[in-house]
Write a protein that holds these residues in place. Structure first.
Motif, PDB file in Angstrom:
ATOM      1  N   LEU A   1       7.762   6.489  -3.535  1.00 34.57           N
ATOM      2  CA  LEU A   1       6.369   6.340  -3.972  1.00 34.57           C
ATOM      3  C   LEU A   1       5.766   5.033  -3.476  1.00 34.57           C
ATOM      4  N   ASN A   2       6.538   3.948  -3.586  1.00 37.26           N
ATOM      5  CA  ASN A   2       6.001   2.655  -3.161  1.00 37.26           C
ATOM      6  C   ASN A   2       5.869   2.591  -1.640  1.00 37.26           C
ATOM      7  N   ALA A   3       6.829   3.175  -0.925  1.00 38.16           N
ATOM      8  CA  ALA A   3       6.742   3.193   0.536  1.00 38.16           C
ATOM      9  C   ALA A   3       5.475   3.909   0.997  1.00 38.16           C
ATOM     10  N   ALA A   4       5.165   5.038   0.361  1.00 36.28           N
ATOM     11  CA  ALA A   4       3.955   5.776   0.712  1.00 36.28           C
ATOM     12  C   ALA A   4       2.709   4.971   0.377  1.00 36.28           C
ATOM     13  N   ALA A   5       2.714   4.316  -0.782  1.00 32.10           N
ATOM     14  CA  ALA A   5       1.556   3.518  -1.188  1.00 32.10           C
ATOM     15  C   ALA A   5       1.334   2.355  -0.236  1.00 32.10           C
ATOM     16  N   ILE A   6       2.427   1.726   0.198  1.00 30.47           N
ATOM     17  CA  ILE A   6       2.317   0.608   1.142  1.00 30.47           C
ATOM     18  C   ILE A   6       1.748   1.099   2.469  1.00 30.47           C
ATOM     19  N   TYR A   7       2.283   2.200   2.956  1.00 30.37           N
ATOM     20  CA  TYR A   7       1.808   2.723   4.237  1.00 30.37           C
ATOM     21  C   TYR A   7       0.310   3.005   4.192  1.00 30.37           C
ATOM     22  N   HIS A   8      -0.147   3.687   3.161  1.00 31.76           N
ATOM     23  CA  HIS A   8      -1.573   4.006   3.060  1.00 31.76           C
ATOM     24  C   HIS A   8      -2.417   2.741   2.904  1.00 31.76           C
ATOM     25  N   ALA A   9      -1.863   1.738   2.211  1.00 28.44           N
ATOM     26  CA  ALA A   9      -2.630   0.512   1.968  1.00 28.44           C
ATOM     27  C   ALA A   9      -2.829  -0.301   3.234  1.00 28.44           C
ATOM     28  N   ILE A  10      -1.821  -0.327   4.115  1.00 21.90           N
ATOM     29  CA  ILE A  10      -1.919  -1.208   5.281  1.00 21.90           C
ATOM     30  C   ILE A  10      -2.320  -0.475   6.556  1.00 21.90           C
ATOM     31  N   ALA A  11      -2.116   0.849   6.600  1.00 22.88           N
ATOM     32  CA  ALA A  11      -2.415   1.578   7.839  1.00 22.88           C
ATOM     33  C   ALA A  11      -3.901   1.572   8.153  1.00 22.88           C
ATOM     34  N   GLU A  12      -4.744   1.604   7.135  1.00 22.70           N
ATOM     35  CA  GLU A  12      -6.186   1.702   7.363  1.00 22.70           C
ATOM     36  C   GLU A  12      -6.732   0.491   8.105  1.00 22.70           C
ATOM     37  N   SER A  13      -6.266  -0.705   7.765  1.00 25.72           N
ATOM     38  CA  SER A  13      -6.831  -1.919   8.364  1.00 25.72           C
ATOM     39  C   SER A  13      -5.884  -2.639   9.311  1.00 25.72           C
ATOM     40  N   ASN A  14      -4.621  -2.236   9.360  1.00 26.36           N
ATOM     41  CA  ASN A  14      -3.640  -2.970  10.165  1.00 26.36           C
ATOM     42  C   ASN A  14      -2.872  -2.084  11.128  1.00 26.36           C
ATOM     43  N   MET A  15      -3.438  -0.932  11.486  1.00 26.70           N
ATOM     44  CA  MET A  15      -2.771  -0.036  12.432  1.00 26.70           C
ATOM     45  C   MET A  15      -2.999  -0.535  13.854  1.00 26.70           C
ATOM     46  N   ALA A  16      -1.942  -0.527  14.659  1.00 23.84           N
ATOM     47  CA  ALA A  16      -2.032  -0.981  16.046  1.00 23.84           C
ATOM     48  C   ALA A  16      -2.900  -0.042  16.869  1.00 23.84           C
TER      49      ALA A  16
ATOM     50  N   ALA B   1      11.319  10.687  10.962  1.00 26.17           N
ATOM     51  CA  ALA B   1      10.181  10.202  10.179  1.00 26.17           C
ATOM     52  C   ALA B   1      10.451  10.319   8.689  1.00 26.17           C
ATOM     53  N   PHE B   2       9.999   9.310   7.939  1.00 25.08           N
ATOM     54  CA  PHE B   2      10.044   9.424   6.486  1.00 25.08           C
ATOM     55  C   PHE B   2       8.791  10.174   6.042  1.00 25.08           C
ATOM     56  N   PRO B   3       8.940  11.251   5.281  1.00 21.42           N
ATOM     57  CA  PRO B   3       7.776  12.048   4.878  1.00 21.42           C
ATOM     58  C   PRO B   3       6.868  11.264   3.920  1.00 21.42           C
ATOM     59  N   ILE B   4       5.667  10.975   4.381  1.00 20.75           N
ATOM     60  CA  ILE B   4       4.712  10.210   3.584  1.00 20.75           C
ATOM     61  C   ILE B   4       3.854  11.152   2.750  1.00 20.75           C
ATOM     62  N   ALA B   5       3.880  10.956   1.449  1.00 24.08           N
ATOM     63  CA  ALA B   5       3.054  11.769   0.559  1.00 24.08           C
ATOM     64  C   ALA B   5       1.599  11.358   0.692  1.00 24.08           C
ATOM     65  N   PRO B   6       0.671  12.240   0.373  1.00 22.14           N
ATOM     66  CA  PRO B   6      -0.757  11.897   0.418  1.00 22.14           C
ATOM     67  C   PRO B   6      -1.053  10.725  -0.518  1.00 22.14           C
ATOM     68  N   PRO B   7      -2.108   9.949  -0.221  1.00 22.85           N
ATOM     69  CA  PRO B   7      -2.437   8.802  -1.084  1.00 22.85           C
ATOM     70  C   PRO B   7      -2.793   9.235  -2.494  1.00 22.85           C
ATOM     71  N   ARG B   8      -2.406   8.399  -3.460  1.00 24.96           N
ATOM     72  CA  ARG B   8      -2.722   8.664  -4.867  1.00 24.96           C
ATOM     73  C   ARG B   8      -3.640   7.572  -5.376  1.00 24.96           C
ATOM     74  N   SER B   9      -4.631   7.945  -6.141  1.00 29.82           N
ATOM     75  CA  SER B   9      -5.607   6.976  -6.642  1.00 29.82           C
ATOM     76  C   SER B   9      -4.999   6.007  -7.637  1.00 29.82           C
TER      77      SER B   9
ATOM     78  N   ALA C   1       0.066  -9.393  12.309  1.00 31.15           N
ATOM     79  CA  ALA C   1       0.822  -8.270  12.872  1.00 31.15           C
ATOM     80  C   ALA C   1       0.159  -6.932  12.569  1.00 31.15           C
ATOM     81  N   TRP C   2       0.513  -5.952  13.402  1.00 35.91           N
ATOM     82  CA  TRP C   2       0.109  -4.563  13.193  1.00 35.91           C
ATOM     83  C   TRP C   2       1.304  -3.736  12.735  1.00 35.91           C
ATOM     84  N   ILE C   3       1.023  -2.659  12.028  1.00 35.92           N
ATOM     85  CA  ILE C   3       1.996  -1.589  11.850  1.00 35.92           C
ATOM     86  C   ILE C   3       1.729  -0.603  12.983  1.00 35.92           C
ATOM     87  N   CYS C   4       2.774  -0.038  13.568  1.00 38.49           N
ATOM     88  CA  CYS C   4       2.606   0.726  14.807  1.00 38.49           C
ATOM     89  C   CYS C   4       2.817   2.222  14.656  1.00 38.49           C
ATOM     90  N   GLY C   5       2.724   2.736  13.445  1.00 39.09           N
ATOM     91  CA  GLY C   5       2.877   4.166  13.240  1.00 39.09           C
ATOM     92  C   GLY C   5       3.574   4.463  11.928  1.00 39.09           C
TER      93      GLY C   5
END
Length: 255
Positions: A162-177, A188-196, A214-218
């Motif tokens: 849950l936390n891995a998915a939340a982190i990915y959604h939080a940083i991918a929007e503004s820090n994606m390469a 690939a680790f299966p990322i669940a849809p974002p939760r409010s 730094a960027w996250i690259c995927g």
């Protein structure tokens, strides 16, 4: 023991810390013992426990190992290993290539340094140790003429991801390469849809990468051995935040 920096500035009640590079097999074993304590015992990874109580792999022999010691006790309290592009070529690749397809970065290989196995003793996580380690990485990159830093930043899956998915959604929007720097995970680790209602708890290592520019690259890779989701991070020195550049590139000069 090759010393890199003068002791870190500390308050009267803080431990005095020094940074060096491991220069003997005994010092590398000290690093591996700290990693074992933090990664394997600390995370309860029973499948990786061993009689030697060492966390080690084939890449240790090809990497430089940064060491932070408490000058009063001489104990290793922090470490980071760094792989130069020349060593990666001799070893036929970077550690992260076990988890990610780096095809799009082929033209950068001669200018890439890889950092990994960041580890700090639980009693020394005030910030001073990681600052010294980052300064050591900056010095390493200057020495080897590297313009890009890569690394896998791990997020525990103890909560089911849950936390891995939340982190990915939080940083991918503004820090994606940008697209030309994207990588693909082999598994690939299966990322669940974002939760409010999800509030990501971002590990200090990832925070440090992001604050530095730094960027996250995927999407993250699934590291079944360490039961983690691994985020591939890329820091071009040209993007290094000026505040950090003044500190790291000044302090990182080898002596």
């Amino acid at each position: 023991m090759q010393r890199l920096l003068a002791p870190a500035e500390q308050s009267a009640s803080s431990p005095r810390l020094t940074l060096s590079i491991a220069s003997t097999p005994a010092e590398v074993r000290e690093v591996q013992r700290l990693r074992y304590k933090v990664f394997i015992e600390g995370l309860g990874l029973d499948a990786l426990k061993n009689k030697e109580r060492l966390d080690r792999d084939e890449f240790d022999a090809y990497c430089d190992h940064l060491i932070v010691r408490d000058s009063a006790t001489l104990k290793v309290v922090g470490t980071y290993r760094v792989l130069s592009p020349q060593a990666a070529e001799r070893h036929r690749g970077f550690y992260s290539e076990q988890e990610f397809d780096l095809t799009r970065m082929a033209h950068l290989r001669g200018r890439i340094a890889e950092a990994g196995r960041a580890c700090i003793h639980p009693k020394y996580r005030s910030g001073a140790v990681i600052m010294l380690l980052w300064a050591g990485i900056a010095g390493f990159m200057q020495k080897h003429g590297c313009e890009y830093l890569i690394g896998c930043a791990s997020v525990s899956l103890a909560d089911g991801g849950l936390n891995a998915a939340a982190i990915y959604h939080a940083i991918a929007e503004s820090n994606m390469a940008p697209a030309e720097y994207r990588v693909r995970p082999h598994l690939a680790f299966p990322i669940a849809p974002p939760r409010s209602d999800s509030q990501p708890v971002i590990p200090p290592l990832i925070k440090g990468y992001l604050r530095s520019g730094a960027w996250i690259c995927g999407e993250p890779a699934w590291d079944a051995e360490f039961h983690s989701a691994d985020m591939f991070m890329l820091l071009p020195l040209a993007r290094l935040d000026s505040r950090y550049a003044r500190h790291y590139l000044k302090e990182g000069e080898t002596a």
